[in-house]
Design a protein around this motif. Structure first.
Motif, PDB file in Angstrom:
ATOM      1  N   THR A   3       0.843  -1.184   0.000  1.00 19.23           N
ATOM      2  CA  THR A   3       0.000   0.000   0.000  1.00 19.23           C
ATOM      3  C   THR A   3       0.882   1.239   0.000  1.00 19.23           C
ATOM      4  OG1 THR A   3      -1.649  -1.190   1.250  1.00 19.23           O
ATOM      5  CG2 THR A   3      -1.801   1.190   1.293  1.00 19.23           C
ATOM      6  N   SER A   4       0.566   2.219  -0.819  1.00 18.27           N
ATOM      7  CA  SER A   4       1.289   3.478  -0.815  1.00 18.27           C
ATOM      8  C   SER A   4       0.656   4.375   0.240  1.00 18.27           C
ATOM      9  CB  SER A   4       1.210   4.131  -2.197  1.00 18.27           C
ATOM     10  OG  SER A   4       1.834   5.391  -2.156  1.00 18.27           O
ATOM     11  N   THR A   5       1.404   4.624   1.304  1.00 15.53           N
ATOM     12  CA  THR A   5       0.873   5.377   2.432  1.00 15.53           C
ATOM     13  C   THR A   5       1.730   6.605   2.677  1.00 15.53           C
ATOM     14  OG1 THR A   5       0.042   3.347   3.433  1.00 15.53           O
ATOM     15  CG2 THR A   5       0.286   5.237   4.883  1.00 15.53           C
ATOM     16  N   LYS A   6       1.069   7.715   2.928  1.00 12.85           N
ATOM     17  CA  LYS A   6       1.753   8.962   3.266  1.00 12.85           C
ATOM     18  C   LYS A   6       1.726   9.147   4.775  1.00 12.85           C
ATOM     19  CE  LYS A   6       2.062   9.985  -1.116  1.00 12.85           C
ATOM     20  NZ  LYS A   6       3.214   9.585  -1.842  1.00 12.85           N
ATOM     21  N   PHE A   7       2.889   9.291   5.369  1.00 14.90           N
ATOM     22  CA  PHE A   7       3.018   9.423   6.824  1.00 14.90           C
ATOM     23  C   PHE A   7       3.222  10.873   7.213  1.00 14.90           C
ATOM     24  CE2 PHE A   7       4.572   5.167   5.739  1.00 14.90           C
ATOM     25  CZ  PHE A   7       3.723   4.408   6.515  1.00 14.90           C
ATOM     26  N   VAL A  64      -8.125   5.872  10.142  1.00 12.51           N
ATOM     27  CA  VAL A  64      -6.763   6.359   9.994  1.00 12.51           C
ATOM     28  C   VAL A  64      -6.816   7.488   8.976  1.00 12.51           C
ATOM     29  CG1 VAL A  64      -4.494   5.784   9.029  1.00 12.51           C
ATOM     30  CG2 VAL A  64      -5.597   4.210  10.601  1.00 12.51           C
ATOM     31  N   ARG A  65      -6.154   8.589   9.306  1.00 10.36           N
ATOM     32  CA  ARG A  65      -6.057   9.706   8.360  1.00 10.36           C
ATOM     33  C   ARG A  65      -4.592   9.838   7.969  1.00 10.36           C
ATOM     34  NH1 ARG A  65      -8.814  15.085  10.202  1.00 10.36           N
ATOM     35  NH2 ARG A  65      -7.371  14.783  11.908  1.00 10.36           N
ATOM     36  N   ASP A  66      -4.328   9.812   6.658  1.00 10.52           N
ATOM     37  CA  ASP A  66      -2.939   9.906   6.194  1.00 10.52           C
ATOM     38  C   ASP A  66      -2.493  11.361   6.102  1.00 10.52           C
ATOM     39  OD1 ASP A  66      -3.814  10.924   3.672  1.00 10.52           O
ATOM     40  OD2 ASP A  66      -3.820   8.933   2.781  1.00 10.52           O
ATOM     41  N   ALA A  67      -1.240  11.561   5.759  1.00  9.00           N
ATOM     42  CA  ALA A  67      -0.650  12.897   5.719  1.00  9.00           C
ATOM     43  C   ALA A  67      -1.293  13.803   4.673  1.00  9.00           C
ATOM     44  CB  ALA A  67       0.859  12.803   5.479  1.00  9.00           C
ATOM     45  N   GLU A  68      -2.017  13.215   3.726  1.00  7.66           N
ATOM     46  CA  GLU A  68      -2.721  14.006   2.716  1.00  7.66           C
ATOM     47  C   GLU A  68      -4.148  14.324   3.142  1.00  7.66           C
ATOM     48  OE1 GLU A  68      -2.142  11.516  -0.727  1.00  7.66           O
ATOM     49  OE2 GLU A  68      -0.331  12.641  -1.275  1.00  7.66           O
ATOM     50  N   GLY A  69      -4.544  13.878   4.340  1.00  8.03           N
ATOM     51  CA  GLY A  69      -5.874  14.163   4.857  1.00  8.03           C
ATOM     52  C   GLY A  69      -6.940  13.156   4.463  1.00  8.03           C
ATOM     53  N   GLN A  70      -6.553  12.087   3.780  1.00  4.71           N
ATOM     54  CA  GLN A  70      -7.519  11.075   3.354  1.00  4.71           C
ATOM     55  C   GLN A  70      -7.753  10.076   4.482  1.00  4.71           C
ATOM     56  OE1 GLN A  70      -6.460   8.955  -0.228  1.00  4.71           O
ATOM     57  NE2 GLN A  70      -8.272   7.678  -0.126  1.00  4.71           N
ATOM     58  N   PHE A  71      -9.046   9.781   4.744  1.00  7.22           N
ATOM     59  CA  PHE A  71      -9.409   8.792   5.755  1.00  7.22           C
ATOM     60  C   PHE A  71      -9.442   7.398   5.139  1.00  7.22           C
ATOM     61  CE2 PHE A  71     -11.138  12.379   8.188  1.00  7.22           C
ATOM     62  CZ  PHE A  71     -10.749  12.028   9.475  1.00  7.22           C
ATOM     63  N   HIS A  72      -9.026   6.424   5.941  1.00  2.90           N
ATOM     64  CA  HIS A  72      -9.120   5.005   5.612  1.00  2.90           C
ATOM     65  C   HIS A  72      -9.779   4.358   6.825  1.00  2.90           C
ATOM     66  CE1 HIS A  72      -6.227   5.848   2.418  1.00  2.90           C
ATOM     67  NE2 HIS A  72      -5.622   6.592   3.330  1.00  2.90           N
ATOM     68  N   THR A  73     -10.693   3.432   6.590  1.00  4.37           N
ATOM     69  CA  THR A  73     -11.437   2.847   7.701  1.00  4.37           C
ATOM     70  C   THR A  73     -11.380   1.324   7.664  1.00  4.37           C
ATOM     71  OG1 THR A  73     -13.498   2.894   6.436  1.00  4.37           O
ATOM     72  CG2 THR A  73     -13.036   4.803   7.850  1.00  4.37           C
ATOM     73  N   GLY A  74     -11.717   0.740   8.808  1.00  2.00           N
ATOM     74  CA  GLY A  74     -11.802  -0.711   8.906  1.00  2.00           C
ATOM     75  C   GLY A  74     -10.504  -1.405   8.545  1.00  2.00           C
ATOM     76  N   VAL A  75     -10.601  -2.463   7.759  1.00  2.00           N
ATOM     77  CA  VAL A  75      -9.436  -3.257   7.372  1.00  2.00           C
ATOM     78  C   VAL A  75      -8.428  -2.397   6.605  1.00  2.00           C
ATOM     79  CG1 VAL A  75      -8.654  -5.221   5.987  1.00  2.00           C
ATOM     80  CG2 VAL A  75     -10.706  -5.426   7.404  1.00  2.00           C
ATOM     81  N   SER A  76      -8.898  -1.492   5.775  1.00  6.89           N
ATOM     82  CA  SER A  76      -7.987  -0.600   5.047  1.00  6.89           C
ATOM     83  C   SER A  76      -7.164   0.254   6.008  1.00  6.89           C
ATOM     84  CB  SER A  76      -8.766   0.303   4.093  1.00  6.89           C
ATOM     85  OG  SER A  76      -9.354  -0.467   3.079  1.00  6.89           O
TER      86      SER A  76
END
Length: 134
Positions: A3-7, A64-76
């Motif tokens: 997964t490409s994740t921004k911290f 979870v909210r990444d450094a770009e402000g996008q929310f991810h929920t549940g298993v993601s």
């Protein structure tokens, strides 16, 4: 595929849930690269609206909210958390596995069921009656 994740990631979890709280404590102990910032949404001072969601939304599932402000929920959200530990073969395998079609859908169903009924778990704690599970 990883997964490409921004911290950094902001992790919004229900500290009144005994399982949720223990799992987040595990991540907090392992986390030393400042990739994860934790927020207990059941704490009296937590302000949901200031964090972009209602308390009811936050209480439905892990966010979870990444450094770009996008929310991810549940298993993601878990997959994003696991990506914060690139040095761990265990979390790398989990991240890849839970991104596979079929496994992800099954995990989504399992997590949604857990999240819906987690308030029934023993040893849950509430701060001043702030638990708002439906």
């Amino acid at each position: 595929m990883a997964t490409s994740t921004k911290f950094p990631l902001e992790v919004f979890y229900d500290g009144s849930c005994s399982i949720c709280s223990r799992e987040m404590q595990l991540y907090q102990r392992r986390e030393c690269a400042h990739r994860l910032v934790f927020f207990d949404i059941s704490a009296p001072g937590f302000r949901a609206k200031e964090n972009g969601r209602s308390i009811e939304d936050f209480m439905k599932e892990l966010h979870v909210r990444d450094a770009e402000g996008q929310f991810h929920t549940g298993v993601s959200a878990f997959v994003r958390i696991w990506s914060a530990f690139p040095e761990s073969p265990f979390y790398s395998i989990l991240e890849r596995t839970f991104n596979l079609p079929g496994i992800k859908q099954g995990a989504d169903i399992g997590y949604a069921t857990f999240a819906r009924f987690r308030h029934l778990l023993p040893n849950s704690r509430c701060h001043d009656g702030s638990c708002r599970l439906h």
